[in-house]
Write an enzyme that holds these catalytic residues in place. Structure first.
Site, PDB file in Angstrom:
ATOM      1  N   ASP A 153     -38.891  -6.896  71.859  1.00 13.42           N
ATOM      2  CA  ASP A 153     -40.350  -6.881  71.944  1.00 13.42           C
ATOM      3  C   ASP A 153     -40.922  -7.605  70.728  1.00 13.42           C
ATOM      4  OD1 ASP A 153     -39.962  -4.988  69.875  1.00 13.42           O
ATOM      5  OD2 ASP A 153     -40.026  -3.312  71.288  1.00 13.42           O
ATOM      6  N   SER A 154     -42.071  -7.142  70.219  1.00  8.27           N
ATOM      7  CA  SER A 154     -42.725  -7.843  69.120  1.00  8.27           C
ATOM      8  C   SER A 154     -41.874  -7.880  67.853  1.00  8.27           C
ATOM      9  CB  SER A 154     -44.078  -7.198  68.820  1.00  8.27           C
ATOM     10  OG  SER A 154     -43.927  -5.807  68.593  1.00  8.27           O
ATOM     11  N   HIS A 155     -41.008  -6.890  67.644  1.00 10.63           N
ATOM     12  CA  HIS A 155     -40.146  -6.914  66.465  1.00 10.63           C
ATOM     13  C   HIS A 155     -39.204  -8.116  66.518  1.00 10.63           C
ATOM     14  CE1 HIS A 155     -40.603  -2.277  65.725  1.00 10.63           C
ATOM     15  NE2 HIS A 155     -41.751  -2.920  65.771  1.00 10.63           N
TER      16      HIS A 155
END
Length: 365
Positions: A153-155
């Protein structure tokens, strides 16, 4: 003696030429040249004007002999890094469509690389290809034997990772997101590996951030573009490592009325079941890969505990090429409580230590 003097003089001239070389990247609408071979890192789809791409971290390389080269951006990303021989020589922010010349290079062999640093869920970009002006000729790029797939995801995207504050506007998120500086490319560079990044900010395994609509990551993963255009049918990409981090968006916000889970326990059960099914699908495609599932201790350990359950479930089914890495101690100082630049270094170090402790996953090593 005369021969040695000539060799020394030649070396000094080469050093002087290299010192005087000042690579620069500039728009040049008049640029003409021969199309050059392209090595692609990440997924692309055919486009009438070149190669369409939308997943983060897509990169392109070519090798040539000469003192200049060029490239064409048909529909550019928000941020693009330009590297020559492994060194960044320019960062183009919101570049205009058109042709760009890279010159000021010392004559000789060079590798030109473009790295998409930004995320764009709304539309695909289009790369028009590399061009070699007269006097430069194409060379063969050496193939990298090691390959890593990063899914998340965004990580994994590197959302706002170069920011020094948690409070960011949308424009500031765009300006401070640099996928090339995220942990995935850092790990790949450590091992000299090719990599692909398949991650979307705000998406989870069964639930997106705050219950927002849109594909979950497992629903989006099978396609070359987020529009579901062009299913990915390429079986040539066979990574030795698959690194997955999913769950932050499933668990970081409270359930709302109308969502399909009766309670948190039902959400957890669905998450474990669906995540395990997704990994089984990937295993069928990449039977020899080692899978590393990792998770942070956020949300009072809920993400970590249930991602661990996925790994344990698959191990219990007999999959011995899977391991789990819990991660703690991240400062989350970047935009909107995301991993900071220092956190991405910590993640790289944790993953490298974990991978080095595994039976060697690299074919041929």
């Amino acid at each position: 003696m005369a021969r040695r003097t000539a060799i020394v003089l030649a070396l000094l001239l080469d050093i002087a030429a290299s010192a005087q070389a000042q690579p620069r990247v500039h728009a040049d609408a008049a640029l003409q040249g021969t199309p050059a071979p392209v090595a692609i890192g990440g997924r692309t789809a055919p486009h009438p004007a070149g190669l369409a791409h939308q997943w983060p971290g897509v990169h392109f390389e070519t090798a040539f002999e000469g003192d200049q080269a060029g490239f064409e951006l048909v529909a550019p990303p928000l941020t693009l890094h330009v590297l020559v021989d492994g060194e960044r020589v320019a960062t183009l922010r919101q570049p205009a469509p058109g042709r760009y010349r890279v010159d000021g290079l010392a004559p000789g062999r060079h590798v030109l690389r473009l790295e998409t640093a930004s995320e764009n869920q709304a539309a695909a970009h289009v790369f028009g290809g590399f061009l070699l002006p007269r006097g430069s000729r194409a060379l063969e790029l050496p193939a990298r034997a090691r390959r890593i797939e990063f899914i998340g995801d965004s990580h994994t995207v590197g959302y706002g990772n170069t920011s020094t504050t948690r409070e960011c506007s949308s424009a500031e998120v765009d300006a401070t997101t640099d996928t090339s500086a995220a942990f995935g490319p850092q790990v790949a560079r450590h091992y000299g590996a090719d990599y692909r990044i398949h991650a979307i900010s705000g998406r989870g395994v069964v639930r997106n951030y705050d219950g927002h609509a849109g594909d979950t990551l497992p629903a989006a993963w099978p396609y070359l573009l987020l529009s579901h255009g062009h299913p990915d049918e390429d079986t040539a990409w066979q990574p030795q490592l698959v690194v997955i981090a999913l769950g932050t968006n499933d668990f970081s916000t409270a359930l709302h009325e109308g969502e399909p889970w009766a309670d948190r326990a039902a959400l957890r059960e669905d998450y474990v079941r669906t995540y395990a099914r997704f990994v089984r699908q990937l295993r069928a495609r990449w039977p020899r890969a080692h899978f590393v599932l990792w998770a942070t201790d956020a949300v009072d350990g809920e993400i970590r505990d249930h991602a661990r359950q996925v790994a344990m479930k698959l191990l219990g089914e007999g999959d011995r090429r899977i391991s789990f890495l819990p991660v703690s101690g991240l400062d989350m100082q970047a935009c909107h409580w995301h991993p900071s630049a220092a956190d991405h270094v910590r993640l790289r170090e944790a993953l490298v230590a974990h991978i080095d402790a595994l039976p060697p996953p690299w074919d041929g090593d």
